[in-house]
Scaffold this motif. Structure first.
Motif, mmCIF file in Angstrom:
data_model
loop_
_atom_site.group_PDB
_atom_site.id
_atom_site.type_symbol
_atom_site.label_atom_id
_atom_site.label_comp_id
_atom_site.label_asym_id
_atom_site.label_seq_id
_atom_site.Cartn_x
_atom_site.Cartn_y
_atom_site.Cartn_z
ATOM 1 N N ASP A 33 35.623 6.001 -54.036
ATOM 2 C CA ASP A 33 35.194 4.787 -53.332
ATOM 3 C C ASP A 33 35.009 3.610 -54.295
ATOM 4 O O ASP A 33 35.275 2.454 -53.942
ATOM 5 N N ILE A 34 34.561 3.909 -55.516
ATOM 6 C CA ILE A 34 34.378 2.851 -56.518
ATOM 7 C C ILE A 34 35.731 2.354 -57.030
ATOM 8 O O ILE A 34 35.973 1.152 -57.123
ATOM 9 N N ILE A 35 36.639 3.287 -57.339
ATOM 10 C CA ILE A 35 37.956 2.908 -57.870
ATOM 11 C C ILE A 35 38.730 2.066 -56.859
ATOM 12 O O ILE A 35 39.429 1.116 -57.227
ATOM 13 N N THR A 36 38.602 2.399 -55.576
ATOM 14 C CA THR A 36 39.352 1.673 -54.541
ATOM 15 C C THR A 36 38.624 0.415 -54.062
ATOM 16 O O THR A 36 39.129 -0.298 -53.193
ATOM 17 N N GLY A 37 37.439 0.142 -54.622
ATOM 18 C CA GLY A 37 36.720 -1.077 -54.273
ATOM 19 C C GLY A 37 35.895 -0.974 -53.005
ATOM 20 O O GLY A 37 35.348 -1.972 -52.528
ATOM 21 N N LEU A 38 35.792 0.228 -52.431
ATOM 22 C CA LEU A 38 34.993 0.399 -51.213
ATOM 23 C C LEU A 38 33.499 0.382 -51.522
ATOM 24 O O LEU A 38 32.678 0.016 -50.683
ATOM 25 N N LEU A 39 33.149 0.791 -52.740
ATOM 26 C CA LEU A 39 31.758 0.757 -53.195
ATOM 27 C C LEU A 39 31.671 -0.105 -54.444
ATOM 28 O O LEU A 39 32.559 -0.054 -55.296
ATOM 29 N N THR A 40 30.598 -0.867 -54.566
ATOM 30 C CA THR A 40 30.371 -1.658 -55.768
ATOM 31 C C THR A 40 29.352 -0.944 -56.640
ATOM 32 O O THR A 40 28.277 -0.582 -56.168
ATOM 33 N N PRO A 41 29.665 -0.720 -57.926
ATOM 34 C CA PRO A 41 28.689 -0.052 -58.785
ATOM 35 C C PRO A 41 27.422 -0.884 -58.923
ATOM 36 O O PRO A 41 27.482 -2.112 -59.008
ATOM 37 N N GLN A 42 26.267 -0.209 -58.909
ATOM 38 C CA GLN A 42 24.991 -0.928 -58.986
ATOM 39 C C GLN A 42 24.746 -1.484 -60.379
ATOM 40 O O GLN A 42 24.021 -2.455 -60.550
ATOM 41 N N SER A 43 25.367 -0.849 -61.364
ATOM 42 C CA SER A 43 25.305 -1.400 -62.719
ATOM 43 C C SER A 43 26.609 -1.076 -63.416
ATOM 44 O O SER A 43 27.359 -0.207 -62.979
ATOM 45 N N GLY A 44 26.899 -1.808 -64.493
ATOM 46 C CA GLY A 44 28.165 -1.608 -65.176
ATOM 47 C C GLY A 44 29.283 -2.372 -64.491
ATOM 48 O O GLY A 44 29.063 -3.101 -63.525
ATOM 49 N N THR A 45 30.501 -2.202 -64.992
ATOM 50 C CA THR A 45 31.635 -2.949 -64.457
ATOM 51 C C THR A 45 32.829 -2.030 -64.244
ATOM 52 O O THR A 45 32.933 -0.971 -64.859
ATOM 53 N N ILE A 46 33.713 -2.469 -63.381
ATOM 54 C CA ILE A 46 35.001 -1.804 -63.201
ATOM 55 C C ILE A 46 36.057 -2.902 -63.174
ATOM 56 O O ILE A 46 35.873 -3.940 -62.526
ATOM 57 N N SER A 47 37.115 -2.702 -63.940
ATOM 58 C CA SER A 47 38.128 -3.755 -64.034
ATOM 59 C C SER A 47 39.532 -3.165 -64.036
ATOM 60 O O SER A 47 39.726 -1.979 -64.313
ATOM 61 N N ILE A 48 40.496 -4.022 -63.725
ATOM 62 C CA ILE A 48 41.900 -3.645 -63.744
ATOM 63 C C ILE A 48 42.640 -4.725 -64.528
ATOM 64 O O ILE A 48 42.482 -5.921 -64.254
ATOM 65 N N ASP A 49 43.387 -4.318 -65.552
ATOM 66 C CA ASP A 49 44.055 -5.258 -66.463
ATOM 67 C C ASP A 49 43.075 -6.299 -67.009
ATOM 68 O O ASP A 49 43.411 -7.479 -67.160
ATOM 69 N N GLY A 50 41.832 -5.861 -67.266
ATOM 70 C CA GLY A 50 40.834 -6.743 -67.863
ATOM 71 C C GLY A 50 40.146 -7.676 -66.891
ATOM 72 O O GLY A 50 39.252 -8.439 -67.269
ATOM 73 N N ILE A 51 40.529 -7.623 -65.613
ATOM 74 C CA ILE A 51 39.900 -8.491 -64.600
ATOM 75 C C ILE A 51 38.900 -7.664 -63.796
ATOM 76 O O ILE A 51 39.266 -6.630 -63.221
ATOM 77 N N GLY A 52 37.666 -8.105 -63.747
ATOM 78 C CA GLY A 52 36.623 -7.383 -63.020
ATOM 79 C C GLY A 52 36.891 -7.379 -61.528
ATOM 80 O O GLY A 52 37.415 -8.355 -60.983
ATOM 81 N N TYR A 53 36.536 -6.260 -60.877
ATOM 82 C CA TYR A 53 36.733 -6.164 -59.432
ATOM 83 C C TYR A 53 36.013 -7.289 -58.688
ATOM 84 O O TYR A 53 36.464 -7.738 -57.644
ATOM 85 N N SER A 54 34.870 -7.737 -59.227
ATOM 86 C CA SER A 54 34.088 -8.783 -58.552
ATOM 87 C C SER A 54 34.868 -10.098 -58.473
ATOM 88 O O SER A 54 34.587 -10.948 -57.629
#
Length: 231
Positions: A33-54
């Motif tokens: 759910d986090i990798i696909t963007g369905l859930l947002t992590p409460q702390s930390g970051t997730i990015s693709i090609d250096g661009i944050g999901y947010s």
């Protein structure tokens, strides 16, 4: 349901085949759910090609990621429209070719051609005219039709018989090196050909490495899971 607290740090390299495994409740689906963007992590970051999901629109993320779940959604329409998702006219040559290319990659071109009306066969409510393995391969073809850079399979073979699992495994293996593939699985035969495997336990990465490296360690939970599944 159990709330999983993650302390996960992992990097998935482009065009690599990654396995994420663990017992039920280890946090595999939460990670999906986090990798696909369905859930947002409460702390930390997730990015693709250096661009944050947010910073990304969810729609643009979904164009990059194709995901196949345990229970695919199938519509009471033609096989062609189930694959193209009505993105183009299945009667037109370019559209036909794109649909067929996706079906060949997903290992379902053969059974489609054997169907009464081929790609124009109506497959009934929830795809009742198809077997579970055939529905799953149609779902894979639908995602491949979008030509995503990343394919995620979440327990995609867990409810299927061995023969269907092997056909879907062939579909996944044919994509190896062509796309980034993430397989989230309880059934460990699915991750045999992965470049790298992460073993989740209680929401954390307990072990990581290649299949052979993890399997050689007879004290590892991965080895014990393999033994339990007669691998």
């Amino acid at each position: 349901s159990k709330h999983v607290f993650f302390d996960v740090n992992l990097a998935i390299q482009k065009n690599k085949f990654i396995g994420i495994v663990g017992e039920s409740g280890a946090g595999k689906t939460t990670l999906f759910d986090i990798i696909t963007g369905l859930l947002t992590p409460q702390s930390g970051t997730i990015s693709i090609d250096g661009i944050g999901y947010s910073e990304l629109k969810l729609s643009s993320l979904r164009n990059v990621i194709g995901y196949v779940t345990q229970e695919p959604v199938i519509f009471n329409d033609t096989i062609a429209n189930n694959i193209s998702f009505w993105e183009c006219d299945s009667q037109e040559d370019i559209c036909k070719r794109m649909i067929k290319d996706a079906a060949v990659l997903a290992n379902c071109d053969k059974f489609i051609n054997e169907a009464e009306m081929g790609y124009e066969t109506i497959i009934g409510d929830k795809g009742v005219k198809l077997s579970g393995g055939q529905r799953q391969r149609i779902a894979i073809a639908r995602e491949l039709f979008k030509e995503p850079e990343i394919m995620i399979f979440d327990e995609a073979t867990s409810s299927l018989d061995t023969e269907s699992e092997q056909l879907i495994q062939q579909s996944i293996n044919s994509l190896k090196g062509e796309r980034t593939i993430v397989v989230i699985a309880h059934r460990l035969s699915t991750v045999r050909n992965c470049d790298y495997i992460y073993v989740l336990k209680d929401g954390r990465i307990a072990e990581e490495g290649s299949f052979n490296k993890l399997y050689r360690d007879e004290k590892s939970s991965f080895y014990n899971m393999c033994q339990a599944q007669n691998l």
